[in-house]
Design a protein around this motif. Structure first.
Motif, PDB file in Angstrom:
ATOM      1  N   PHE A 179       5.174   8.648   2.401  1.00 10.35           N
ATOM      2  CA  PHE A 179       5.998   9.152   3.328  1.00 10.35           C
ATOM      3  C   PHE A 179       7.297   9.596   2.697  1.00 10.35           C
ATOM      4  O   PHE A 179       7.300  10.088   1.382  1.00 10.35           O
ATOM      5  CB  PHE A 179       6.586   8.056   4.092  1.00 10.35           C
ATOM      6  N   LYS A 180       8.269  10.280   3.309  1.00  9.27           N
ATOM      7  CA  LYS A 180       9.570  10.952   2.763  1.00  9.27           C
ATOM      8  C   LYS A 180      10.120   9.861   1.696  1.00  9.27           C
ATOM      9  O   LYS A 180      10.564  10.492   0.540  1.00  9.27           O
ATOM     10  CB  LYS A 180      10.753  11.106   3.852  1.00  9.27           C
ATOM     11  N   GLU A 181      10.211   8.462   2.023  1.00 14.62           N
ATOM     12  CA  GLU A 181      10.616   7.823   0.673  1.00 14.62           C
ATOM     13  C   GLU A 181      10.080   6.852   0.125  1.00 14.62           C
ATOM     14  O   GLU A 181      10.471   6.362  -1.033  1.00 14.62           O
ATOM     15  CB  GLU A 181      12.261   7.042   1.425  1.00 14.62           C
ATOM     16  N   GLU A 182       9.033   6.436   0.597  1.00 12.55           N
ATOM     17  CA  GLU A 182       7.984   5.280   0.216  1.00 12.55           C
ATOM     18  C   GLU A 182       6.601   5.818   0.031  1.00 12.55           C
ATOM     19  O   GLU A 182       6.241   6.431   0.761  1.00 12.55           O
ATOM     20  CB  GLU A 182       8.186   4.080   0.867  1.00 12.55           C
ATOM     21  N   CYS A 183       5.906   4.892  -0.722  1.00 11.95           N
ATOM     22  CA  CYS A 183       4.586   5.262  -0.924  1.00 11.95           C
ATOM     23  C   CYS A 183       3.870   4.002  -0.728  1.00 11.95           C
ATOM     24  O   CYS A 183       4.187   2.831  -1.204  1.00 11.95           O
ATOM     25  CB  CYS A 183       4.187   5.692  -2.380  1.00 11.95           C
ATOM     26  N   TYR A 184       3.023   3.826   0.309  1.00 15.09           N
ATOM     27  CA  TYR A 184       2.056   2.522   0.787  1.00 15.09           C
ATOM     28  C   TYR A 184       0.670   2.700   0.168  1.00 15.09           C
ATOM     29  O   TYR A 184      -0.014   3.875   0.437  1.00 15.09           O
ATOM     30  CB  TYR A 184       2.121   2.564   2.042  1.00 15.09           C
ATOM     31  N   GLN A 185       0.364   1.549  -0.387  1.00 14.04           N
ATOM     32  CA  GLN A 185      -1.282   1.454  -0.897  1.00 14.04           C
ATOM     33  C   GLN A 185      -1.757   0.560  -0.144  1.00 14.04           C
ATOM     34  O   GLN A 185      -1.444  -0.756  -0.489  1.00 14.04           O
ATOM     35  CB  GLN A 185      -1.325   1.319  -2.147  1.00 14.04           C
ATOM     36  N   ILE A 186      -2.709   0.584   0.686  1.00 15.47           N
ATOM     37  CA  ILE A 186      -3.416  -0.324   1.591  1.00 15.47           C
ATOM     38  C   ILE A 186      -4.686  -0.720   1.201  1.00 15.47           C
ATOM     39  O   ILE A 186      -5.428   0.244   1.023  1.00 15.47           O
ATOM     40  CB  ILE A 186      -3.337   0.224   3.242  1.00 15.47           C
ATOM     41  N   ILE A 187      -4.895  -1.789   0.787  1.00 19.91           N
ATOM     42  CA  ILE A 187      -6.265  -2.192   0.025  1.00 19.91           C
ATOM     43  C   ILE A 187      -6.696  -3.387   0.811  1.00 19.91           C
ATOM     44  O   ILE A 187      -6.259  -4.233   1.503  1.00 19.91           O
ATOM     45  CB  ILE A 187      -5.777  -2.713  -1.356  1.00 19.91           C
ATOM     46  N   GLY A 188      -8.291  -3.572   0.520  1.00 24.23           N
ATOM     47  CA  GLY A 188      -8.833  -4.410   1.309  1.00 24.23           C
ATOM     48  C   GLY A 188      -9.768  -5.087   0.377  1.00 24.23           C
ATOM     49  O   GLY A 188     -10.804  -4.478  -0.044  1.00 24.23           O
ATOM     50  N   CYS A 189      -9.272  -5.888  -0.535  1.00 28.21           N
ATOM     51  CA  CYS A 189     -10.147  -6.634  -1.682  1.00 28.21           C
ATOM     52  C   CYS A 189      -9.789  -7.997  -1.643  1.00 28.21           C
ATOM     53  O   CYS A 189      -8.878  -8.545  -0.846  1.00 28.21           O
ATOM     54  CB  CYS A 189      -9.853  -5.739  -2.780  1.00 28.21           C
ATOM     55  N   THR A 190     -10.336  -8.784  -2.529  1.00 30.46           N
ATOM     56  CA  THR A 190     -10.209 -10.201  -2.654  1.00 30.46           C
ATOM     57  C   THR A 190      -8.628 -10.655  -3.271  1.00 30.46           C
ATOM     58  O   THR A 190      -8.118 -11.565  -2.818  1.00 30.46           O
ATOM     59  CB  THR A 190     -11.192 -10.901  -3.672  1.00 30.46           C
ATOM     60  N   GLU A 191      -8.090  -9.678  -4.183  1.00 28.85           N
ATOM     61  CA  GLU A 191      -6.834 -10.107  -4.685  1.00 28.85           C
ATOM     62  C   GLU A 191      -6.246  -8.601  -5.489  1.00 28.85           C
ATOM     63  O   GLU A 191      -6.827  -7.692  -5.974  1.00 28.85           O
ATOM     64  CB  GLU A 191      -6.986 -11.000  -5.846  1.00 28.85           C
ATOM     65  N   LEU A 192      -4.848  -8.745  -5.364  1.00 24.06           N
ATOM     66  CA  LEU A 192      -4.350  -7.648  -6.086  1.00 24.06           C
ATOM     67  C   LEU A 192      -4.299  -7.671  -7.583  1.00 24.06           C
ATOM     68  O   LEU A 192      -4.166  -8.647  -8.058  1.00 24.06           O
ATOM     69  CB  LEU A 192      -2.759  -7.699  -5.376  1.00 24.06           C
ATOM     70  N   THR A 193      -4.521  -6.875  -8.179  1.00 25.27           N
ATOM     71  CA  THR A 193      -4.560  -6.630  -9.739  1.00 25.27           C
ATOM     72  C   THR A 193      -3.681  -5.792 -10.487  1.00 25.27           C
ATOM     73  O   THR A 193      -3.077  -5.085  -9.710  1.00 25.27           O
ATOM     74  CB  THR A 193      -6.005  -6.302 -10.262  1.00 25.27           C
ATOM     75  N   ASN A 194      -3.544  -5.697 -11.602  1.00 23.75           N
ATOM     76  CA  ASN A 194      -2.829  -4.759 -12.256  1.00 23.75           C
ATOM     77  C   ASN A 194      -3.291  -3.325 -12.020  1.00 23.75           C
ATOM     78  O   ASN A 194      -2.427  -2.511 -12.294  1.00 23.75           O
ATOM     79  CB  ASN A 194      -2.607  -5.008 -14.027  1.00 23.75           C
ATOM     80  N   ILE A 195      -4.497  -3.254 -12.042  1.00 26.87           N
ATOM     81  CA  ILE A 195      -5.095  -1.875 -11.770  1.00 26.87           C
ATOM     82  C   ILE A 195      -4.583  -1.474 -10.258  1.00 26.87           C
ATOM     83  O   ILE A 195      -4.233   0.029 -10.532  1.00 26.87           O
ATOM     84  CB  ILE A 195      -6.782  -1.957 -11.217  1.00 26.87           C
ATOM     85  N   HIS A 196      -4.316  -2.098  -9.387  1.00 30.92           N
ATOM     86  CA  HIS A 196      -3.758  -1.627  -8.272  1.00 30.92           C
ATOM     87  C   HIS A 196      -2.168  -1.254  -8.417  1.00 30.92           C
ATOM     88  O   HIS A 196      -1.735  -0.288  -7.806  1.00 30.92           O
ATOM     89  CB  HIS A 196      -3.868  -2.746  -6.791  1.00 30.92           C
ATOM     90  N   LYS A 197      -1.529  -1.982  -8.995  1.00 30.77           N
ATOM     91  CA  LYS A 197      -0.484  -1.879  -9.438  1.00 30.77           C
ATOM     92  C   LYS A 197       0.006  -0.691 -10.204  1.00 30.77           C
ATOM     93  O   LYS A 197       0.880   0.348  -9.988  1.00 30.77           O
ATOM     94  CB  LYS A 197       0.341  -3.107 -10.199  1.00 30.77           C
ATOM     95  N   GLY A 198      -0.978  -0.209 -11.318  1.00 28.92           N
ATOM     96  CA  GLY A 198      -0.951   0.877 -12.018  1.00 28.92           C
ATOM     97  C   GLY A 198      -1.307   2.277 -11.245  1.00 28.92           C
ATOM     98  O   GLY A 198      -0.613   3.422 -11.098  1.00 28.92           O
ATOM     99  N   GLN A 199      -2.334   1.969 -10.349  1.00 26.69           N
ATOM    100  CA  GLN A 199      -2.516   3.177  -9.293  1.00 26.69           C
ATOM    101  C   GLN A 199      -1.362   3.717  -8.437  1.00 26.69           C
ATOM    102  O   GLN A 199      -0.844   4.569  -8.229  1.00 26.69           O
ATOM    103  CB  GLN A 199      -3.585   2.927  -8.260  1.00 26.69           C
ATOM    104  N   LEU A 200      -0.588   2.515  -8.008  1.00 28.94           N
ATOM    105  CA  LEU A 200       0.548   2.869  -7.049  1.00 28.94           C
ATOM    106  C   LEU A 200       1.677   3.392  -8.196  1.00 28.94           C
ATOM    107  O   LEU A 200       2.336   4.263  -7.647  1.00 28.94           O
ATOM    108  CB  LEU A 200       1.262   1.112  -6.648  1.00 28.94           C
ATOM    109  N   PHE A 201       2.150   2.966  -9.196  1.00 32.49           N
ATOM    110  CA  PHE A 201       2.702   3.565 -10.114  1.00 32.49           C
ATOM    111  C   PHE A 201       2.636   5.172 -10.434  1.00 32.49           C
ATOM    112  O   PHE A 201       3.418   5.762 -10.330  1.00 32.49           O
ATOM    113  CB  PHE A 201       3.170   2.753 -11.314  1.00 32.49           C
TER     114      PHE A 201
END
Length: 69
Positions: A19-41
């Motif tokens: 969006f204008k100010e924020e980025c949302y990453q919506i996931i459906g998995c068993t747990e959040l990992t550093n890979i998801h964090k890296g993708q968001l960054f």
């Protein structure tokens, strides 16, 4: 909103919204990992945004983390 992408691999679902100010990453998995964090960054860096949120609907209850880049 100007970017929306989907990726499906194995049992995971992944969507990104920027969006204008924020980025949302919506996931459906068993747990959040550093890979998801890296993708968001990477999305934050590519879109020149500072605020991001990982949202996971996979476990029994909603899990989310907010990041400032």
């Amino acid at each position: 909103m100007y970017v929306k992408s989907y990726s499906f691999n194995s049992n995971d679902m992944d969507e990104e919204y920027i969006f204008k100010e924020e980025c949302y990453q919506i996931i459906g998995c068993t747990e959040l990992t550093n890979i998801h964090k890296g993708q968001l960054f990477n999305y934050l860096k590519a879109s020149d945004k500072r605020l991001g949120m990982l949202i996971n609907f996979g476990p029994e209850k909603l899990e989310y983390k907010r990041f400032i880049f």
